[in-house]
Structures are given as C-alpha cells and as structure tokens.
Enzyme design. Structure first.
Site, PDB file in Angstrom:
ATOM      1  N   LYS A 166      36.080  50.383  43.317  1.00 31.22           N
ATOM      2  CA  LYS A 166      36.403  51.733  43.760  1.00 31.22           C
ATOM      3  C   LYS A 166      35.137  52.555  43.994  1.00 31.22           C
ATOM      4  CE  LYS A 166      40.410  53.294  42.094  1.00 31.22           C
ATOM      5  NZ  LYS A 166      41.374  54.042  41.253  1.00 31.22           N
ATOM      6  N   ASP A 222      43.782  58.551  41.782  1.00 34.15           N
ATOM      7  CA  ASP A 222      44.778  57.624  41.273  1.00 34.15           C
ATOM      8  C   ASP A 222      45.485  57.096  42.496  1.00 34.15           C
ATOM      9  OD1 ASP A 222      45.901  56.340  38.952  1.00 34.15           O
ATOM     10  OD2 ASP A 222      47.772  57.376  39.432  1.00 34.15           O
ATOM     11  N   PHE A 264      40.586  44.824  47.447  1.00 27.11           N
ATOM     12  CA  PHE A 264      40.965  44.528  46.072  1.00 27.11           C
ATOM     13  C   PHE A 264      42.389  45.029  45.857  1.00 27.11           C
ATOM     14  CE2 PHE A 264      39.081  48.712  46.167  1.00 27.11           C
ATOM     15  CZ  PHE A 264      39.792  49.472  45.257  1.00 27.11           C
ATOM     16  N   GLY A 265      42.896  44.857  44.670  1.00 21.66           N
ATOM     17  CA  GLY A 265      44.253  45.311  44.372  1.00 21.66           C
ATOM     18  C   GLY A 265      45.285  44.568  45.200  1.00 21.66           C
ATOM     19  N   TYR A 266      46.125  45.320  45.861  1.00 23.07           N
ATOM     20  CA  TYR A 266      47.239  44.752  46.634  1.00 23.07           C
ATOM     21  C   TYR A 266      46.871  44.505  48.098  1.00 23.07           C
ATOM     22  CZ  TYR A 266      50.084  45.924  42.577  1.00 23.07           C
ATOM     23  OH  TYR A 266      50.607  45.979  41.297  1.00 23.07           O
ATOM     24  N   ASP A 267      45.610  44.661  48.466  1.00 21.57           N
ATOM     25  CA  ASP A 267      45.185  44.475  49.856  1.00 21.57           C
ATOM     26  C   ASP A 267      45.658  43.146  50.466  1.00 21.57           C
ATOM     27  OD1 ASP A 267      43.964  46.959  50.242  1.00 21.57           O
ATOM     28  OD2 ASP A 267      42.006  46.240  49.572  1.00 21.57           O
ATOM     29  N   HIS A 296      44.492  54.807  52.785  1.00 22.21           N
ATOM     30  CA  HIS A 296      45.021  55.907  51.973  1.00 22.21           C
ATOM     31  C   HIS A 296      43.901  56.641  51.247  1.00 22.21           C
ATOM     32  CE1 HIS A 296      44.545  52.363  49.536  1.00 22.21           C
ATOM     33  NE2 HIS A 296      44.949  52.943  48.419  1.00 22.21           N
TER      34      HIS A 296
END
Length: 192
Positions: free
Chosen positions: A13, A68, A147-150, A175
């Site tokens: 991030k 967040d 990263f994450g849900y990419d 986003h």
C-alpha cells in the site's frame, strides 16, 4: 512544505500510495508510519480509515493519511467488505480470494466493486473521500501484479484482471486512485 504520515504498515500500500500521490501532492513529503497498529473495529470503511489516521496522528503529531479498502460483492450482500483483509482468517491474499471464489461457486451474479476511503487527520480536521471501482469477480485468478483481490477482479470496461494491469495502468483508474485523487484536491486547498 508539509510532512504527511502514511498510516499503514502494508508495504504494498505504501508503494502504491507513493505512486498515486507522488507528483499530485507537489512539494510535500510522505513518510512511513512506525507506530502501533490500532484495532480496526469500525463498521464502515470511513470509520476504519479514520481510526488509522487518528492513531498515526496521535503517535506522530503530523498530519496523517490513511485508507481502508476492500471488495464488496453483490451476491454476498457486500461481503467481504470491511473484512476483506481478514476474510479467510489468515491475512494471506491467496487465502482470502480463494475463499471468495469458493463462496461464489455456481453464482452467476459476480458483480463487485473495490471500495477505498482515504482519510486525513491533522488535529484541526478529519476528512474522508470515497472511491469506487466497479467490476466483477472472475472464476479463477489471473495476473501477477497488484495485491489483495487484484487477481480475481475484472474492472468494468477492461478485459483482464486488475492484476494483469501494470502498476501505472492500475494506479490511473483504481478505487485507491479515485479516493486519493479526491483527497489531494482538498489537501491542496488546505496546505497549498
């Protein structure tokens, strides 16, 4: 020149925010946060972003920027939502999106959106800006960026997952870019 604290311990991030904010912020400096992680017990993205920014401001005394974010899936009633990072209970990206895919197995409505709320706390004010990136959940992961849900998110109007976009392509339309782009407009008005 103002020094802003990026209130996150997430290295992915920090890198992404530095790319997004970089030139947009002008001469201001962005520094990392080394303080304690607060308990994110808010019930909205806005509440959790403010919890993080408040904690960083209390620890450093410097204007603090936090966010967040998560994925909200229509067929799951908006889940995982604010619980996105802890969805599978392990905080591991692959576990989270694997559980999401399992929970959507056989579902035809795969509409989803990435949501990000950017927050600023500076002792005089608290601001939040929401950014939304609509799309759908793929049936299988694809791509190696992000990263994450990419790997399982396909943005509307794009034929690939967000993990198949280059970092610059993603950062121009995501986003997080939308939320922080809006926040930067306010920061420029407040700090020049």
């Amino acid at each position: 020149m103002t020094t802003f604290v990026l209130a996150t311990h997430n290295a992915h991030k920090v890198e992404e925010l530095r790319r997004i904010l970089g030139e947009r912020l002008g001469p201001h400096e962005l520094v990392g946060y080394d303080g304690p992680e607060p308990v994110e017990d808010g019930d909205t993205f806005e509440a959790n972003a403010l919890i993080k920014a408040r904690a960083a401001y209390a620890h450093t005394g410097l204007p603090s920027i936090a966010d967040d974010s998560g994925i909200a899936v229509a067929a799951l009633g908006g889940a995982p939502g604010i619980h996105s990072a802890r969805y599978a209970g392990t905080r591991e990206d692959v576990d989270n999106y694997t559980l999401l895919l399992a929970n959507l197995e056989g579902e035809t409505d795969r509409a989803a959106e990435f949501v990000c709320v950017a927050a600023l706390v500076d002792g005089d004010r608290e601001l939040t800006v929401r950014g939304v990136w609509p799309g759908a959940v793929l049936e299988a992961p694809a791509g190696a960026h992000g990263f994450g849900y990419d790997p399982v998110f396909r943005p509307d109007g794009i034929a690939t997952s967000s993990a198949e976009l280059t970092p610059d392509e993603k950062n121009a339309i995501s986003h997080r870019s939308r939320a922080f782009g809006g926040l930067v407009v306010q920061l420029r008005e407040l700090y020049g």
